[in-house]
Design an enzyme around this catalytic site. Structure first.
Site, PDB file in Angstrom:
ATOM      1  N   LYS A   1       2.982  23.479  -5.097  1.00  0.00           N
ATOM      2  CA  LYS A   1       3.760  24.251  -5.922  1.00  0.00           C
ATOM      3  C   LYS A   1       3.354  24.352  -7.248  1.00  0.00           C
ATOM      4  CE  LYS A   1       7.885  23.426  -3.129  1.00  0.00           C
ATOM      5  NZ  LYS A   1       8.364  24.893  -2.879  1.00  0.00           N
TER       6      LYS A   1
ATOM      7  N   LYS B   1       6.071  39.075  -1.011  1.00  0.00           N
ATOM      8  CA  LYS B   1       6.273  38.435   0.414  1.00  0.00           C
ATOM      9  C   LYS B   1       7.828  38.632   0.743  1.00  0.00           C
ATOM     10  CE  LYS B   1       5.712  33.673   1.944  1.00  0.00           C
ATOM     11  NZ  LYS B   1       5.057  32.283   1.835  1.00  0.00           N
TER      12      LYS B   1
ATOM     13  N   PHE C   1      12.282  25.940  -5.267  1.00  0.00           N
ATOM     14  CA  PHE C   1      11.267  26.320  -6.406  1.00  0.00           C
ATOM     15  C   PHE C   1      11.174  25.089  -7.258  1.00  0.00           C
ATOM     16  CE2 PHE C   1      12.043  31.218  -6.021  1.00  0.00           C
ATOM     17  CZ  PHE C   1      11.283  31.189  -4.663  1.00  0.00           C
TER      18      PHE C   1
ATOM     19  N   ALA D   1       1.721  29.647   0.027  1.00  0.00           N
ATOM     20  CA  ALA D   1       2.417  28.977  -0.968  1.00  0.00           C
ATOM     21  C   ALA D   1       3.378  27.907  -0.647  1.00  0.00           C
ATOM     22  CB  ALA D   1       3.080  30.239  -1.713  1.00  0.00           C
TER      23      ALA D   1
ATOM     24  N   SER E   1      12.432  33.813  -0.407  1.00  0.00           N
ATOM     25  CA  SER E   1      12.933  32.314  -0.085  1.00  0.00           C
ATOM     26  C   SER E   1      14.471  32.182  -0.015  1.00  0.00           C
ATOM     27  CB  SER E   1      12.607  31.368  -1.283  1.00  0.00           C
ATOM     28  OG  SER E   1      13.188  30.194  -1.189  1.00  0.00           O
TER      29      SER E   1
ATOM     30  N   ASN F   1      13.104  23.228   5.273  1.00  0.00           N
ATOM     31  CA  ASN F   1      13.135  22.828   3.767  1.00  0.00           C
ATOM     32  C   ASN F   1      13.985  23.664   2.843  1.00  0.00           C
ATOM     33  OD1 ASN F   1      11.808  24.660   1.331  1.00  0.00           O
ATOM     34  ND2 ASN F   1      10.730  25.259   3.145  1.00  0.00           N
ATOM     35  N   ARG F   2      14.622  23.004   1.677  1.00  0.00           N
ATOM     36  CA  ARG F   2      15.619  23.712   0.973  1.00  0.00           C
ATOM     37  C   ARG F   2      14.913  23.182  -0.774  1.00  0.00           C
ATOM     38  NH1 ARG F   2      19.636  20.788   3.934  1.00  0.00           N
ATOM     39  NH2 ARG F   2      20.210  18.768   2.887  1.00  0.00           N
TER      40      ARG F   2
ATOM     41  N   ASN G   1      16.259  29.442  -0.428  1.00  0.00           N
ATOM     42  CA  ASN G   1      16.643  28.343  -1.146  1.00  0.00           C
ATOM     43  C   ASN G   1      16.908  28.580  -2.504  1.00  0.00           C
ATOM     44  OD1 ASN G   1      16.248  26.864   1.296  1.00  0.00           O
ATOM     45  ND2 ASN G   1      14.235  26.723   1.048  1.00  0.00           N
ATOM     46  N   THR G   2      16.959  29.852  -3.219  1.00  0.00           N
ATOM     47  CA  THR G   2      17.474  30.068  -4.404  1.00  0.00           C
ATOM     48  C   THR G   2      18.642  31.057  -4.046  1.00  0.00           C
ATOM     49  OG1 THR G   2      15.282  29.779  -5.538  1.00  0.00           O
ATOM     50  CG2 THR G   2      16.895  31.120  -6.473  1.00  0.00           C
TER      51      THR G   2
ATOM     52  N   ASN H   1       7.888  34.723   4.876  1.00  0.00           N
ATOM     53  CA  ASN H   1       8.528  33.481   4.635  1.00  0.00           C
ATOM     54  C   ASN H   1       9.285  32.921   5.689  1.00  0.00           C
ATOM     55  OD1 ASN H   1       9.372  31.609   2.687  1.00  0.00           O
ATOM     56  ND2 ASN H   1       9.394  33.059   1.147  1.00  0.00           N
TER      57      ASN H   1
END
Length: 343
Positions: free
Chosen positions: A68, A222, A117, A64, A180, A113-114, A182-183, A251
């Site tokens: 996206k 995940k 979503f 994933a 993730s 990466n950031r 990044n959230t 991840n």
């Protein structure tokens, strides 16, 4: 077959990473429409693997994050993957984090990466999956779901259930992304109380959806590589308790030891590529120790060669997934991994 990617990579790496990403995918789409991709890219020899009731044509999948929104399914499906995982998708569209939000670290064969979503929302993605020839012809498409950034963490289960309901009919399997970095606060869902509550809600929702649609879709979880043994054991126990069908390990990492001193090495976000390989493999080994053969493991993280894919399988993975390795090695990596695992 001539591998042209090493010739293209210096030019792509001269561009902004997100720009290069989008340009590459749009050109893959064009080549697929012209019927060129299957001629230009080596196709793996069939090597079926049955996992969670699904027969995968070969054990090498797309992780994933690369597609996206399901905008490039037919092109990616022509590269030889045994399955594609699309997403992460959220109930409502959202722009993700401010740019720049993706960084290459070539010296370490890594990416930070950031993205956050960024996606068009689950309904738009489902329509694209339905319209893809790959899906219509029986290609395996997993849908990776997450919560909207604006949803408070205590209400996260509602977002996951909403997304699961939306993707249920089209998804070959559904992946719950709680890992993730990044959230904001998302990884808190890996803690015992929140994870128990989330999995309980998803379990009940899936039972209802199974009755409604007359089919039980596999549910995957995940997780992050930044977990200690107590965390991994707890998660393994909850997977068994709530009858989760498989686990994806892992991840991206928030660790920066491997990229200290490198340009962009201190950027916030998730680090992927070669530096996460060992940590990811160790999580696979731990999960295998706790789960045995009860729940399959999908290994992802730092696979840049066929040998790296074999390392994941030797550690206990039934299938593997690629992402960052494709950025550094190109599509040839897919057939290389499939060939190694076949041997």
């Amino acid at each position: 077959m001539i591998d042209s990617y090493p010739l293209l990579r210096p030019w792509l790496f001269s561009l902004d990473p997100e720009q290069a990403h989008n340009l590459t995918l749009s050109n893959l789409d064009r080549a697929e429409r012209w019927g060129l991709l299957r001629c230009l890219v080596e196709q793996p020899t069939p090597d079926p693997r049955k996992v969670c009731g699904i027969t995968f044509p070969n054990p090498v999948g797309l992780a994933a994050g690369l597609d996206k929104d399901g905008k490039h399914i037919d092109a990616l499906g022509s590269l030889g993957f045994g399955f594609l995982e699309i997403g992460t998708v959220t109930p409502k569209p959202q722009p993700g984090n401010p740019k720049p939000r993706m960084f290459r670290l070539p010296q370490a064969q890594a990416i930070i990466n950031r993205m956050g979503f960024n996606n068009d929302g689950v309904e738009a993605c489902v329509k694209r999956v339905r319209n893809s020839a790959y899906w219509q012809n029986g290609g395996i498409v997993g849908l990776n779901i997450g919560k909207n950034a604006s949803t408070p963490i205590e209400n996260a289960a509602s977002d996951y259930v909403t997304a699961m309901e939306a993707v249920y009919e089209v998804a070959s399997y559904i992946t719950v992304n709680i890992s993730s970095p990044n959230t904001q606060n998302l990884r808190a869902l890996q803690g015992e109380d929140m994870l128990r509550s989330l999995l309980g809600s998803l379990h009940l929702a899936r039972e209802a959806l199974s009755d409604l649609h007359g089919t039980r879709k596999p549910l995957f979880l995940k997780i992050a590589p930044d977990l200690d043994q107590n965390d991994i054991k707890l998660i393994a126990d909850l997977l068994l308790e709530f009858k989760i069908d498989a686990i994806i390990a892992t991840n991206t990492t928030i660790a920066r030891d491997a990229v200290q001193g490198l340009e962009f090495g201190e950027e916030t976000g998730g680090l992927s590529g070669a530096p996460v390989r060992t940590a990811s493999t160790e999580v696979v080994k731990s999960l295998k120790m706790y789960l045995g053969d009860a729940i399959p493991i999908i290994g992802v993280g730092g696979i840049l060669s066929g040998g790296d894919a074999q390392e994941k399988v030797d550690a206990g993975a039934s299938l593997v997934q690629l992402y960052s390795g494709l950025i550094y090695r190109g599509p040839k990596l897919i057939a290389e991994c499939a060939s190694t695992l076949r041997k």
